[in-house]
Design a protein around this motif. Structure first.
Motif, PDB file in Angstrom:
ATOM      1  N   LEU A 119       0.828  -1.208   0.000  1.00 16.53           N
ATOM      2  CA  LEU A 119       0.000   0.000   0.000  1.00 16.53           C
ATOM      3  C   LEU A 119       0.863   1.259   0.000  1.00 16.53           C
ATOM      4  CD1 LEU A 119      -2.780  -1.053   2.552  1.00 16.53           C
ATOM      5  CD2 LEU A 119      -2.961  -0.956   0.058  1.00 16.53           C
ATOM      6  N   VAL A 159       0.070   2.689  -3.690  1.00 15.54           N
ATOM      7  CA  VAL A 159      -1.097   3.580  -3.652  1.00 15.54           C
ATOM      8  C   VAL A 159      -0.742   4.997  -4.112  1.00 15.54           C
ATOM      9  CG1 VAL A 159      -2.726   4.739  -2.108  1.00 15.54           C
ATOM     10  CG2 VAL A 159      -2.460   2.259  -2.002  1.00 15.54           C
ATOM     11  N   HIS A 170      -2.673   6.902  -7.047  1.00 15.09           N
ATOM     12  CA  HIS A 170      -3.465   8.069  -6.657  1.00 15.09           C
ATOM     13  C   HIS A 170      -3.005   9.335  -7.377  1.00 15.09           C
ATOM     14  CE1 HIS A 170      -5.948  10.645  -4.174  1.00 15.09           C
ATOM     15  NE2 HIS A 170      -4.886  11.361  -3.840  1.00 15.09           N
ATOM     16  N   SER A 180       0.048  -5.687  -4.222  1.00  9.85           N
ATOM     17  CA  SER A 180       0.619  -4.903  -5.322  1.00  9.85           C
ATOM     18  C   SER A 180      -0.202  -5.106  -6.591  1.00  9.85           C
ATOM     19  CB  SER A 180       2.072  -5.319  -5.570  1.00  9.85           C
ATOM     20  OG  SER A 180       2.870  -5.080  -4.431  1.00  9.85           O
ATOM     21  N   CYS A 188      -3.338  -3.080  -6.197  1.00  6.68           N
ATOM     22  CA  CYS A 188      -3.085  -1.636  -6.311  1.00  6.68           C
ATOM     23  C   CYS A 188      -2.817  -1.216  -7.752  1.00  6.68           C
ATOM     24  CB  CYS A 188      -1.899  -1.241  -5.434  1.00  6.68           C
ATOM     25  SG  CYS A 188      -2.211  -1.350  -3.660  1.00  6.68           S
ATOM     26  N   ARG A 208     -10.463  -4.736  -9.122  1.00 11.72           N
ATOM     27  CA  ARG A 208      -9.755  -4.732  -7.834  1.00 11.72           C
ATOM     28  C   ARG A 208     -10.517  -5.537  -6.781  1.00 11.72           C
ATOM     29  NH1 ARG A 208      -8.217   1.686  -7.546  1.00 11.72           N
ATOM     30  NH2 ARG A 208      -6.438   1.615  -8.981  1.00 11.72           N
TER      31      ARG A 208
END
Length: 222
Positions: free
Chosen positions: A74, A78, A82, A157, A160, A168
């Motif tokens: 994460l 992430v 993001h 992973s 993500c 997901r």
């Protein structure tokens, strides 16, 4: 390669320090439990409990590597998704698959270092207290838990890096089922005969991230 590793190190360095301290803390506390029993009732009692009751004194560690692997994935990926950094990363003049492999390799290397430090701490302590047959029993019992941490890192992973939320969710369900395999048998050394296959199974989960990258490259996005 050095540039990619450095970029990943900048993102994850504080988390890795925390993960190392936490895992060593739990491993050290587990060793203190053995020390306390040995001090109060003698080493012979420790041996008796381990052999007669299938106790390994390190049950607190069971889900710690799993959580460490999940959180590393994460922390590492992430921000990439993001902030849309992955799209930029994949457009660099560098083979895309190799770049993702290096990012995953970085995660695997730092996890192995963290987990190896745990093993070293436990081995050094137990060598002075327990017979080789007994401390190897403990180390073999915890090995699937550490493999679960590596598998969790690779699977999260994969989740993500997946560009669509619907997939997901599906990947998450699959990951939970795959990780369940590492915790099916609670008895000490229950996975001994299966350990080589479990290690191969763990490494094969790395290939799942390639599927997410392939979907990302063809424009699959929410």
């Amino acid at each position: 390669m050095n540039a990619i590793f450095y970029k990943e190190w900048i993102k994850t360095r504080w988390y890795l320090l925390l993960a190392l301290l936490v895992t060593l803390g739990f491993a050290g506390y587990s060793m203190l439990r053995i020390n306390r029993v040995a001090s109060m009732k003698g080493v012979e009692h420790v041996w008796e409990v381990m052999l007669a009751r299938d106790t390994v004194f390190v049950d607190l560690l069971e889900f710690i590597p799993l959580l460490v692997g999940i959180l590393l994935a994460l922390v590492q990926f992430v921000p990439e998704m993001h902030h849309k950094c992955l799209k930029l990363t994949l457009h660099l003049p560098y083979p895309q698959l190799r770049m993702i492999n290096l990012m995953l390799l970085y995660g695997l290397v730092v996890l192995l270092i963290c987990f190896a430090a745990n093993y070293l701490l436990m081995t050094v302590y137990m060598q002075g207290v327990l017979a080789p047959e007994l401390y190897s029993r403990i180390l073999l019992t915890v090995l699937p838990w550490y493999l679960a941490g590596i598998a969790a890192y690779l699977l999260i992973s994969w989740i993500c890096l997946e560009p669509t939320w619907k997939r997901r969710v599906l990947n998450l369900v699959i990951s939970v089922l795959l990780l369940r395999i590492f915790f099916l048998a609670p008895a000490p050394e229950a996975y001994n005969a299966f350990l080589p296959w479990l290690a191969i199974y763990t490494l094969l989960t790395a290939s799942l991230s390639w599927l997410s990258i392939a979907r990302f490259k063809v424009g699959k996005q929410d």
